[in-house]
Design a protein around this motif. Structure first.
Motif, PDB file in Angstrom:
ATOM      1  N   MET A  15      -6.729  -6.419   6.173  1.00 35.09           N
ATOM      2  CA  MET A  15      -6.620  -6.210   7.616  1.00 35.09           C
ATOM      3  C   MET A  15      -7.761  -5.304   8.081  1.00 35.09           C
ATOM      4  SD  MET A  15      -3.335  -3.609   7.808  1.00 35.09           S
ATOM      5  CE  MET A  15      -2.337  -4.693   6.801  1.00 35.09           C
ATOM      6  N   SER A  16      -8.106  -5.451   9.344  1.00 38.63           N
ATOM      7  CA  SER A  16      -9.167  -4.653   9.934  1.00 38.63           C
ATOM      8  C   SER A  16      -8.645  -3.276  10.329  1.00 38.63           C
ATOM      9  CB  SER A  16      -9.743  -5.357  11.161  1.00 38.63           C
ATOM     10  OG  SER A  16      -8.772  -5.440  12.176  1.00 38.63           O
ATOM     11  N   ARG A  17      -9.549  -2.418  10.779  1.00 39.08           N
ATOM     12  CA  ARG A  17      -9.143  -1.080  11.215  1.00 39.08           C
ATOM     13  C   ARG A  17      -8.165  -1.161  12.384  1.00 39.08           C
ATOM     14  NH1 ARG A  17     -11.645   2.580  15.016  1.00 39.08           N
ATOM     15  NH2 ARG A  17     -13.325   1.071  15.215  1.00 39.08           N
ATOM     16  N   ASP A  18      -8.443  -2.036  13.366  1.00 38.33           N
ATOM     17  CA  ASP A  18      -7.541  -2.161  14.511  1.00 38.33           C
ATOM     18  C   ASP A  18      -6.161  -2.631  14.052  1.00 38.33           C
ATOM     19  OD1 ASP A  18      -9.489  -1.302  16.234  1.00 38.33           O
ATOM     20  OD2 ASP A  18     -10.164  -3.327  16.760  1.00 38.33           O
ATOM     21  N   GLN A  19      -6.131  -3.598  13.111  1.00 38.03           N
ATOM     22  CA  GLN A  19      -4.835  -4.078  12.617  1.00 38.03           C
ATOM     23  C   GLN A  19      -4.085  -2.964  11.874  1.00 38.03           C
ATOM     24  OE1 GLN A  19      -6.448  -7.423  10.440  1.00 38.03           O
ATOM     25  NE2 GLN A  19      -5.476  -8.860  11.855  1.00 38.03           N
ATOM     26  N   PHE A  20      -4.804  -2.209  11.055  1.00 40.72           N
ATOM     27  CA  PHE A  20      -4.177  -1.116  10.317  1.00 40.72           C
ATOM     28  C   PHE A  20      -3.581  -0.091  11.268  1.00 40.72           C
ATOM     29  CE2 PHE A  20      -4.413   3.130   8.444  1.00 40.72           C
ATOM     30  CZ  PHE A  20      -3.687   2.956   7.265  1.00 40.72           C
ATOM     31  N   MET A  43       0.847  -1.188   0.000  1.00 41.34           N
ATOM     32  CA  MET A  43       0.000   0.000   0.000  1.00 41.34           C
ATOM     33  C   MET A  43       0.884   1.240   0.000  1.00 41.34           C
ATOM     34  SD  MET A  43      -2.579   1.470   2.926  1.00 41.34           S
ATOM     35  CE  MET A  43      -1.174   2.053   3.884  1.00 41.34           C
ATOM     36  N   ARG A  44       0.613   2.146  -0.992  1.00 39.42           N
ATOM     37  CA  ARG A  44       1.370   3.399  -1.082  1.00 39.42           C
ATOM     38  C   ARG A  44       0.374   4.552  -1.149  1.00 39.42           C
ATOM     39  NH1 ARG A  44       6.259   5.467  -2.268  1.00 39.42           N
ATOM     40  NH2 ARG A  44       7.152   3.378  -2.501  1.00 39.42           N
ATOM     41  N   LEU A  45       0.591   5.551  -0.284  1.00 38.37           N
ATOM     42  CA  LEU A  45      -0.250   6.740  -0.274  1.00 38.37           C
ATOM     43  C   LEU A  45       0.300   7.758  -1.255  1.00 38.37           C
ATOM     44  CD1 LEU A  45      -0.756   7.163   3.592  1.00 38.37           C
ATOM     45  CD2 LEU A  45      -2.126   5.844   1.989  1.00 38.37           C
ATOM     46  N   HIS A  46      -0.584   8.417  -2.019  1.00 38.35           N
ATOM     47  CA  HIS A  46      -0.187   9.424  -2.987  1.00 38.35           C
ATOM     48  C   HIS A  46      -0.596  10.837  -2.545  1.00 38.35           C
ATOM     49  CE1 HIS A  46       1.017   6.284  -5.736  1.00 38.35           C
ATOM     50  NE2 HIS A  46      -0.198   5.729  -5.670  1.00 38.35           N
ATOM     51  N   GLY A  96      -0.079 -10.881   2.377  1.00 36.97           N
ATOM     52  CA  GLY A  96       1.179 -10.396   1.811  1.00 36.97           C
ATOM     53  C   GLY A  96       1.105  -9.025   1.190  1.00 36.97           C
ATOM     54  N   VAL A  97       0.147  -8.181   1.594  1.00 38.27           N
ATOM     55  CA  VAL A  97       0.059  -6.825   1.062  1.00 38.27           C
ATOM     56  C   VAL A  97       1.245  -6.015   1.567  1.00 38.27           C
ATOM     57  CG1 VAL A  97      -1.315  -4.722   0.991  1.00 38.27           C
ATOM     58  CG2 VAL A  97      -2.439  -6.952   0.921  1.00 38.27           C
ATOM     59  N   ARG A  98       1.989  -5.405   0.660  1.00 32.06           N
ATOM     60  CA  ARG A  98       3.170  -4.636   1.058  1.00 32.06           C
ATOM     61  C   ARG A  98       2.759  -3.278   1.584  1.00 32.06           C
ATOM     62  NH1 ARG A  98       8.578  -4.340   0.393  1.00 32.06           N
ATOM     63  NH2 ARG A  98       9.505  -2.259   0.145  1.00 32.06           N
ATOM     64  N   LEU A  99       3.338  -2.883   2.723  1.00 36.32           N
ATOM     65  CA  LEU A  99       3.061  -1.590   3.339  1.00 36.32           C
ATOM     66  C   LEU A  99       4.227  -0.670   3.030  1.00 36.32           C
ATOM     67  CD1 LEU A  99       1.712  -2.831   6.797  1.00 36.32           C
ATOM     68  CD2 LEU A  99       0.420  -2.252   4.754  1.00 36.32           C
ATOM     69  N   GLY A 119     -16.294  -0.498   1.981  1.00 35.08           N
ATOM     70  CA  GLY A 119     -15.597  -1.091   3.118  1.00 35.08           C
ATOM     71  C   GLY A 119     -15.133  -2.505   2.819  1.00 35.08           C
ATOM     72  N   GLU A 120     -15.991  -3.323   2.166  1.00 36.71           N
ATOM     73  CA  GLU A 120     -15.591  -4.687   1.827  1.00 36.71           C
ATOM     74  C   GLU A 120     -14.460  -4.696   0.805  1.00 36.71           C
ATOM     75  OE1 GLU A 120     -19.134  -6.521   0.468  1.00 36.71           O
ATOM     76  OE2 GLU A 120     -20.043  -6.738   2.476  1.00 36.71           O
ATOM     77  N   GLU A 121     -14.527  -3.783  -0.189  1.00 40.68           N
ATOM     78  CA  GLU A 121     -13.483  -3.731  -1.221  1.00 40.68           C
ATOM     79  C   GLU A 121     -12.131  -3.362  -0.614  1.00 40.68           C
ATOM     80  OE1 GLU A 121     -12.106  -3.983  -5.224  1.00 40.68           O
ATOM     81  OE2 GLU A 121     -14.009  -4.574  -4.272  1.00 40.68           O
ATOM     82  N   ILE A 122     -12.111  -2.310   0.208  1.00 43.02           N
ATOM     83  CA  ILE A 122     -10.856  -1.881   0.834  1.00 43.02           C
ATOM     84  C   ILE A 122     -10.341  -2.953   1.793  1.00 43.02           C
ATOM     85  CG2 ILE A 122      -9.780  -0.140   2.314  1.00 43.02           C
ATOM     86  CD1 ILE A 122     -10.390   0.773  -0.542  1.00 43.02           C
ATOM     87  N   GLY A 123     -11.265  -3.557   2.550  1.00 43.33           N
ATOM     88  CA  GLY A 123     -10.845  -4.594   3.486  1.00 43.33           C
ATOM     89  C   GLY A 123     -10.216  -5.778   2.782  1.00 43.33           C
ATOM     90  N   GLN A 124     -10.761  -6.175   1.607  1.00 42.23           N
ATOM     91  CA  GLN A 124     -10.183  -7.293   0.869  1.00 42.23           C
ATOM     92  C   GLN A 124      -8.827  -6.930   0.278  1.00 42.23           C
ATOM     93  OE1 GLN A 124     -13.088  -8.442  -2.039  1.00 42.23           O
ATOM     94  NE2 GLN A 124     -14.530  -9.278  -0.524  1.00 42.23           N
ATOM     95  N   LEU A 125      -8.708  -5.683  -0.197  1.00 43.47           N
ATOM     96  CA  LEU A 125      -7.431  -5.278  -0.780  1.00 43.47           C
ATOM     97  C   LEU A 125      -6.333  -5.166   0.275  1.00 43.47           C
ATOM     98  CD1 LEU A 125      -8.664  -2.606  -3.350  1.00 43.47           C
ATOM     99  CD2 LEU A 125      -7.752  -4.868  -3.856  1.00 43.47           C
ATOM    100  N   LEU A 126      -6.675  -4.539   1.410  1.00 45.54           N
ATOM    101  CA  LEU A 126      -5.679  -4.385   2.480  1.00 45.54           C
ATOM    102  C   LEU A 126      -5.477  -5.679   3.247  1.00 45.54           C
ATOM    103  CD1 LEU A 126      -6.570  -0.866   3.932  1.00 45.54           C
ATOM    104  CD2 LEU A 126      -4.646  -1.459   2.480  1.00 45.54           C
TER     105      LEU A 126
END
Length: 1021
Positions: free
Chosen positions: A148-153, A1-4, A952-955, A139-146
């Motif tokens: 992880m849950s909000r607490d995990q993030f 995940m990369r923020l722009h 395995g989503v890269r942070l 919410g489901e789309e972002i959760g599947q892509l990331l």
């Protein structure tokens, strides 16, 4: 995940729109997010979290909190926009929270619902494509892509280092809570909980069975009393501790004080103990009968001993009083001698008085004494009018002695009043018990009829239940027949109508058929003209083949063309279809009618309605009567309990009547003896007090008369001697001078007083001597002191023992039967409890193993802790890779599943290995800088493990929100070196801090500036 790019509008402290270019910040690898306290540094991270998950981190999501900026203008909406790349896809998320906005047409505000939007960038077309505006879908789309849950993030991207420092020092329970939220081990906890629920349910069933068995055992213990040892220990025996102890020699069951409900041997112990109780009950019944006979004998002997002791006590008291009187006389002897000497000197002095005065005085004294004597004689009985002074004094002494003897009579009279009062109380109690017995007898007389009526009521209710079932079986068919009859009558009319429609359809079909055949015949008859109309010159004839047509046929009148025939044919076909429909409808109605007639029979609707109504009415009545079965059983149960209560009350009343009879007999005997004694003591008086008054009056008269007699004698003597003593009175008197004789003179009153005292002393001495000479009194004095209290205590004890023996014998007979019934009930409960206990043992072993409480689980690890321990081991391994780099190879983190001592569980321990010493120690022993290294490494390691767990989503972007102001310069240098070493390829780290020294060390910065109108963002790259 990369923020722009991040866009913030009217959010938190930001009043207007602010933009953060993460591409520029992340290009340096390490950037600083700084600003004064309260400016909004953390709000930038909150905005990132809100854009992804629609909520800010949990620690800052307080109830009632609003995300809208208080500085924002009313018309500016709160909005968060985030441009990021995740899972190889370029996405843009725009979110607006629920907020107030001004109304468009009227004054005031209205609540605008929350809005969300998701777009994806299409690289081929170079345009953004809308994906969804649904909160849930986004919410489901972002959760599947990331992954992880909000607490995990929040835990692995927004690294709160302080939490990991606490994590290092936390116990296993605190570590388990954090790891459980990050790795979602709820399914393992659910397995534990499910097994625990099964165990509790099985335990509840076992406890219910044990409670029922315990209730039976307690009833056995209550019925058996403390004559046998209860297997329940103090729990069952404590209510019986105040009962009468069993007689010596009573057998007891082997004590089992260690068993309690739930023990494996509890049920067999209860059965064994119940058998011992039954045997003891039979023995106890025989013993109580023997004890009752012995108690009756002892009570009679104790009564005889009590009477003897009371008589001996009275004689000894009388002797003691007499001895006290003798001692008092002896103490008065010197006074007696003094008085006697004074009287003698007075007598001598009287002889010295002048002869004439002496003669006159003697004569006057004799005259007065004689008058007094005559007056005293009138108050004496006739037989004592001529009695002398000594006789009268002796009689007075006897009366005084009798007065002293009346003290015992006073006590006897008081005791007689007490007995009378007690007998009155017994009579009142007897009347009350008579009422109880009469009421119980009246109630029990009607018991059989009442029980019969209640049983008849139960039987009637049961019969009504059976009848209701039978009627229910008849009611449904009757209802079906009624419905069928109604359908039959309805379908019969419908069948008639359908038959009419069928006949009409048939007639119409026949008519249409005939019409079509007529038209067809007519057309065939004119077919030559129809063919001739199609002939063309030069073309062959369709019939003969000739190309010449010399005489084509002409159409005749009434010729039918094909269209008319076709219309007739179509009408015929429609009529045939209508006939078919009518036939099918008629057949269906006839079939339904036949089925309804077969179901209803030949009965009419009225007959079937009457039958159904009657069955329904009878069924309702039967159900009403059957519904009273429970009430009837309850009424019978209440009546039986009342019957037992009445019998118990009757037995208790009979026991009290028997006890009162014995007590009344004893009181009557005692009162008879007392009244015989009082009758003798009272004489002819109404009471002892009256008798005392009579004797005192009589003694006074006798004393007065005795004094009068003595006075007459004395004055006579003085008068007789006065004549002979005139000459030498002084000489013979032995006085030296007349004055001495005058000094010795006494008045008559003084002389009489002294003489009375002498007489009283002599009378008392004679009475005491007479009393001491009585043989029965002296014999009683020679005996040891009477033991009245001991005899009374022995008598009371014997009476109590008799009552207790009687009650025990009565209770033992009922106890033997009741213990047999309760033993059978206990056997039934034990048989029912066996399968339930086996099921509980099986489930409890599994639940204890997964919960970590079983002895088979040596390390006391819960199932969830076992899974989390594996995750923690991965985290420690991942953290060690970075920690060794940070500490130049000195430190490494290892997972430990060793128990920490006591009852604490194992599985989630952390230790640090010091390569310099080669020893392992607890993480709480690390210094401040070492703790920071370890916690930072642990946070990054945890981020790697959670990322792998999430697919395995890269942070590519991490934020470290840590209070660097608590570090000294040296430690700060070490921290910056470590953070600088974290800049791997395409990975950037953002530090959130307001430490001034960091602004000099990190050139790429994102500054938050605040003022009274809200905060703003300044970016320096």
């Amino acid at each position: 995940m990369r923020l722009h790019r991040l866009t913030i509008t009217a959010f938190g402290p930001f009043a207007t729109t602010e933009e953060v270019d993460f591409d520029a910040l992340c290009a340096a690898g390490l950037f600083l997010l700084h600003g004064p306290t309260g400016a909004g540094k953390t709000s930038v991270l909150d905005a990132v979290c809100y854009a992804l998950y629609g909520a800010v981190p949990g620690a800052r999501q307080s109830p009632g909190a609003t995300l809208r900026s208080d500085h924002a203008p009313a018309g500016t909406p709160t909005e968060i926009g985030l441009d990021l790349t995740v899972g190889g896809r370029r996405l843009e998320i725009v979110r607006r929270p629920a907020q107030l906005r001004p109304k468009k047409r009227t004054k005031g505000f209205t609540t605008e619902k929350a809005q969300s939007g998701l777009r994806e960038y299409d690289a081929e077309s170079g345009a953004w494509r809308a994906l969804s505006r649904s909160h849930q879908e986004i919410g489901e789309e972002i959760g599947q892509l990331l992954g992880m849950s909000r607490d995990q993030f929040c835990q692995v991207v927004l690294l709160p280092q302080g939490d990991f420092a606490r994590f290092l020092r936390a116990d296993a329970e605190a570590r388990g809570k954090l790891l459980g939220k990050l790795f979602d081990t709820r399914r393992f906890a659910a397995v534990e909980e499910r097994l625990a629920e099964l165990r509790r349910a099985a335990e509840h069933r076992v406890r219910a069975g044990d409670d029922r068995l315990l209730a039976v055992a307690q009833r056995l213990a209550q019925e058996a009393g403390d004559r046998t040892a209860s297997p329940l220990g103090n729990r069952a025996a404590s209510p019986l501790s105040d009962r009468t102890a069993s007689p010596p020699g009573n057998g007891t069951a082997p004590p089992l004080p260690g068993l309690r409900p739930g023990d494996a041997g509890f049920a067999p112990a209860v059965l064994e103990w119940a058998a011992v109780v039954r045997t003891g009950a039979h023995e106890w019944s025989d013993i109580t009968e023997s004890a009752l006979s012995a108690a009756e004998s002892r009570a009679a002997a104790a009564r005889r001993a009590l009477d003897a002791e009371r008589e001996l006590a009275a004689l000894q008291e009388r002797f003691a009083q007499t001895r006290r009187r003798a001692e008092a006389l002896e103490e008065q002897r010197s006074e007696h001698e003094r008085v006697r000497a004074r009287l003698e000197r007075s007598h001598k002095a009287e002889l010295v008085a002048p002869a004439l005065s002496l003669r006159a005085d003697a004569e006057e004294a004799h005259r007065s004494a004689t008058a007094e004597y005559e007056r005293a004689r009138t108050r004496l009985p006739a037989n004592l009018t001529d009695a002398g002074a000594e006789q009268l004094a002796a009689l007075e002494g006897n009366l005084r002695q009798e007065l002293g003897a009346l003290d015992a009579a006073r006590r006897a009279e008081h005791r007689d009043a007490e007995i009378t009062s007690e007998r009155a109380d017994l009579d009142r109690q007897a009347r009350a018990d008579d009422e109880v017995l009469q009421e119980a007898a009246d109630w029990l007389a009607g018991w059989e009829s009442q029980r019969g009526a209640l049983q008849d009521r139960i039987e009637a209710a049961q019969e009504a239940a059976t009848r209701a079932e039978q009627l229910a079986g008849q009611l449904d068919p009757a209802r079906h027949r009624l419905e069928a009859a109604r359908s039959r009558d309805t379908l019969e009319a419908a069948a008639s109508v359908a038959g009419q429609r069928l006949n009409s359809a048939r007639e119409q079909a026949n008519t249409a058929h005939e019409h079509w055949l007529d038209l067809r015949g007519r057309r065939l008859a004119g077919m030559a003209a129809e063919l001739a109309a199609r002939l063309v010159d030069g073309e062959p004839c369709a019939v003969c083949g000739s190309a010449e047509h010399p005489g084509p046929a002409l159409a005749t009148e009434g010729h039918v063309d094909p269209a008319v025939e076709d219309a007739a044919l179509e009408a015929y076909r429609h009529a045939v279809e209508a006939r078919g429909r009518a036939e099918r409808e008629h057949a269906a109605i006839r079939e339904r009618h036949a089925a309804a007639r077969a179901a209803a029979g030949e009965s009419t609707v009225a007959e079937l309605a009457a039958l159904t109504e009657r069955l329904d009415r009878e069924h309702t009545e039967a159900r009403r009567v059957a519904a009273s079965t429970h009430a009837a059983r309850e009424a019978l149960g209440r009546a039986e309990r009342e019957y037992e209560g009445r019998l118990t009350a009757q037995r208790e009343a009979d026991r009290r009547v028997a006890a009162r009879t014995s007590r009344r007999d004893a009181l009557e005997r005692e009162q008879s003896a007392l009244r015989a004694e009082l009758s003798r003591a009272r004489g002819g008086a109404d009471s002892v007090a009256g008798r005392v008054a009579q004797l005192a009056d009589r003694a006074g008269r006798l004393a007065e008369a005795a004094d009068a007699v003595r006075a007459v004698d004395t004055t006579a003597l003085r008068l007789k001697e006065a004549d002979g003593r005139l000459a030498g009175a002084a000489f013979r008197a032995g006085f030296d001078t007349p004055e001495a004789a005058a000094d010795a003179l006494l008045t008559d009153t003084d002389r009489r007083g002294l003489q009375h005292r002498l007489d009283d002393w002599r009378a008392e001495a004679a009475a005491v001597a007479d009393r001491l000479a009585q043989p029965e009194t002296r014999a009683a004095a020679d005996h040891p002191p009477a033991r009245t209290e001991a005899a009374e205590a022995a008598h009371d004890a014997a009476e109590r023992a008799l009552r207790q023996a009687s009650s025990a014998a009565t209770a033992a007979r009922g106890r033997r039967t009741e213990l047999g019934r309760l033993s059978r009930l206990a056997e039934a409960e034990v048989r029912a409890l066996g399968p339930v206990r086996e099921e509980y043992d099986r489930v409890a072993r599994l639940a204890g193993l997964t919960a970590g409480t079983s002895t088979d689980n040596e390390r006391r690890m819960r199932l969830e802790s076992y899974v989390l321990a594996a995750r923690l081991e991965q985290v420690a391994a991942a953290a060690t890779v970075r920690l060794q780099r940070m500490s130049s190879g000195r430190y490494a983190l290892v997972h430990s599943d060793a128990r920490t001592g006591g009852q604490r569980r194992s599985g989630l321990g952390l230790q640090v290995i010091d390569a310099w010493t080669g020893s392992a120690r607890d993480t709480s022993t690390l210094s401040g800088g070492e703790t920071f290294f370890a916690s930072l490494a642990l946070a990054l390691g945890l981020a790697d493990v959670v990322t792998d767990e999430a697919g395995g989503v890269r942070l590519d972007t991490l934020f470290i929100d840590e209070g660097f102001g608590s570090l000294d310069d040296q430690t700060l240098d070490e921290v910056l070196d470590v953070l600088d070493s974290l800049r791997e390829r395409d990975r950037s780290v953002g530090i959130v801090s307001h430490v001034a020294d960091l602004r000099r060390r990190i050139p790429t910065q994102l500054e938050i500036v605040k003022d009274r109108h809200g905060s703003a963002i300044r970016q320096q790259t």
